[in-house]
Write an enzyme that holds these catalytic residues in place. Structure first.
Site, short mmCIF file in Angstrom:
data_model
loop_
_atom_site.label_atom_id
_atom_site.label_comp_id
_atom_site.label_asym_id
_atom_site.label_seq_id
_atom_site.Cartn_x
_atom_site.Cartn_y
_atom_site.Cartn_z
N GLY A 140 0.68 -0.42 10.26
CA GLY A 140 0.65 0.06 9.00
C GLY A 140 0.06 1.10 7.83
N GLY A 141 -0.01 0.14 6.43
CA GLY A 141 -0.97 1.10 5.57
C GLY A 141 -2.52 1.34 6.13
N MET A 142 -2.55 0.03 6.71
CA MET A 142 -4.16 0.09 7.02
C MET A 142 -4.64 1.06 8.21
SD MET A 142 -7.72 -0.80 6.54
CE MET A 142 -8.14 -2.61 5.66
N ASP B 29 -10.03 2.42 1.85
CA ASP B 29 -10.45 1.35 3.35
C ASP B 29 -10.70 2.68 4.08
OD1 ASP B 29 -9.51 -0.88 3.11
OD2 ASP B 29 -7.76 -0.68 3.29
N LYS C 259 1.01 -0.85 0.38
CA LYS C 259 0.67 -0.01 -0.52
C LYS C 259 0.60 1.28 0.10
CE LYS C 259 -4.62 -1.64 1.95
NZ LYS C 259 -5.30 -2.45 3.05
N GLY D 223 -1.65 -1.82 15.19
CA GLY D 223 -1.24 -1.37 14.40
C GLY D 223 -0.20 -0.28 13.53
#
Length: 273
Positions: free
Chosen positions: A129-131, A105, A69, A127
Site C-alpha cells: 500500500g501507500g506506506m 513518511d 494516501k 505490504g
C-alpha cells in the site's frame, strides 16, 4: 492554554482509526512554542468531501493515513517530489486554497535507516500500500536492494516490485531459509484496534533469521512484532520513531517553525502518556 479565537489556525488528521497521538504531539508543541494553532483528529466516510472541507474552510494542514494516501492524489493541486515519486500522500498543506501534497513518511524512514546504521544488505518489505511504497522508495534511495516485496495482492504487489526492480513474493513464508538482513512491516498487522492487533505479520522463525526488524505500525509502540524481535535480541526500529519524525516534518510544513530534536522527543513522550 491559549484561547481559541477566530484567528486560530486549524490543522487536522484524517484516519480510518483516529488516535490521540498526533493531537497530543502537535498541540503540545503549539503551546510550548506559543503558536496560535490547534490540532484535531477526524475520520470520514467521504474523503472527497473531507478534502473539499480542508480547502473551503481554510484548514492549514491535513495529515492523511490509510486508506486514503492514494485517493487524495486526485483531490490536490500540486504533488511535491516526495509524494509524486511514490504516488502516495500523507501530508497536505493549504496555502490560500492551494493544496500541496507531501510524503513525510519517506523522509522519516530514510532518516531512521541512517541513524540506526542499518547494514545495507538483503531486505524485504511486507505490504504493497501507500506506506509500503514510501518504505521501498526510502530503502532504494538509501542503497538497499533490490529486495523483495511481500504482498498477497497479486496486482499491487508485483507492480510495486517491478517499479523498483525488486522481486515479489505472495507470503512471508517464501522468504524462509537464510532470512533477510532487514525485515520491514508496512502492513496493519499488529495495529491497536485492528482485526489483527495480536498477530505477527511473519513467522517467529523468519524473525529469528532476520538481522534488523523495522515495524512502521505506530500504535502501540510495542507491537507483537517488536516484542518478538526484542525477545530474539534483534535490532529494532519502531513505528513510534517513524511517527515522531514524520510529525515533526509536518509540524514544520504547517507552521514554518522547526522544533528541536529535544522538543520532538518530549512531544512524542507526551503523545503516548
Amino acid at each position: 492554554m491559549r484561547d481559541i479565537t477566530k484567528d486560530t489556525r486549524l490543522c487536522i488528521s484524517l484516519s480510518a482509526r483516529p488516535t490521540n497521538i498526533g493531537t497530543r504531539f502537535h498541540n503540545y508543541l503549539y503551546e510550548l512554542l506559543d503558536l496560535d494553532f490547534v490540532y484535531k483528529a477526524f475520520t470520514t466516510t467521504d474523503i472527497t468531501a473531507a478534502i473539499a472541507g480542508v480547502r473551503g474552510l481554510g484548514i492549514r494542514g491535513c495529515s492523511v493515513s490509510m486508506p486514503w494516501k492514494e485517493d487524495v492524489i486526485a483531490l490536490v493541486d500540486e504533488m511535491t517530489p516526495s509524494a509524486s515519486a511514490i504516488a502516495s500522500v500523507n501530508t497536505i498543506v493549504n496555502t490560500d486554497g492551494h493544496l500541496t501534497a507531501y510524503n513525510t513518511d519517506f523522509i522519516a524512514i530514510r532518516s531512521l535507516l541512517d541513524t540506526h546504521e542499518v547494514p545495507r544488505s538483503s531486505c524485504a518489505v511486507l505490504g504493497a500500500g501507500g506506506m509500503a511504497k514510501a518504505c521501498v522508495a526510502a530503502l532504494t534511495d538509501a542503497g538497499f536492494g533490490p529486495g523483495t516485496v511481500v504482498a498477497r495482492n497479486t496486482t499491487t504487489g508485483p507492480a510495486l516490485a517491478e517499479q523498483y526492480g525488486w522481486t515479489w513474493a505472495a507470503s512471508p513464508e517464501d522468504l524462509a531459509g537464510d532470512g533477510v538482513g532487514l525485515l520491514l512491516n508496512a502492513t496493519p498487522v499488529g495495529m491497536a484496534g485492528g482485526p489483527a492487533e495480536n498477530e505477527l505479520p511473519a513467522s517467529e522463525d523468519l524473525i529469528a533469521a532476520t538481522g534488523t526488524v523495522f515495524d512502521v505500525v505506530a500504535f502501540p509502540a510495542e507491537t507483537p512484532l517488536v516484542r518478538t524481535a526484542r525477545a530474539a535480541d534483534k535490532k529494532v526500529i519502531t513505528g513510534a520513531e517513524v511517527i515522531a519524525l514524520q510529525a515533526a516534518e509536518q509540524f514544520a510544513l504547517y507552521t514554518g517553525v522547526r522544533p528541536t530534536p529535544e522538543q520532538v522527543a518530549e512531544a512524542s513522550r507526551v503523545s503516548r502518556a
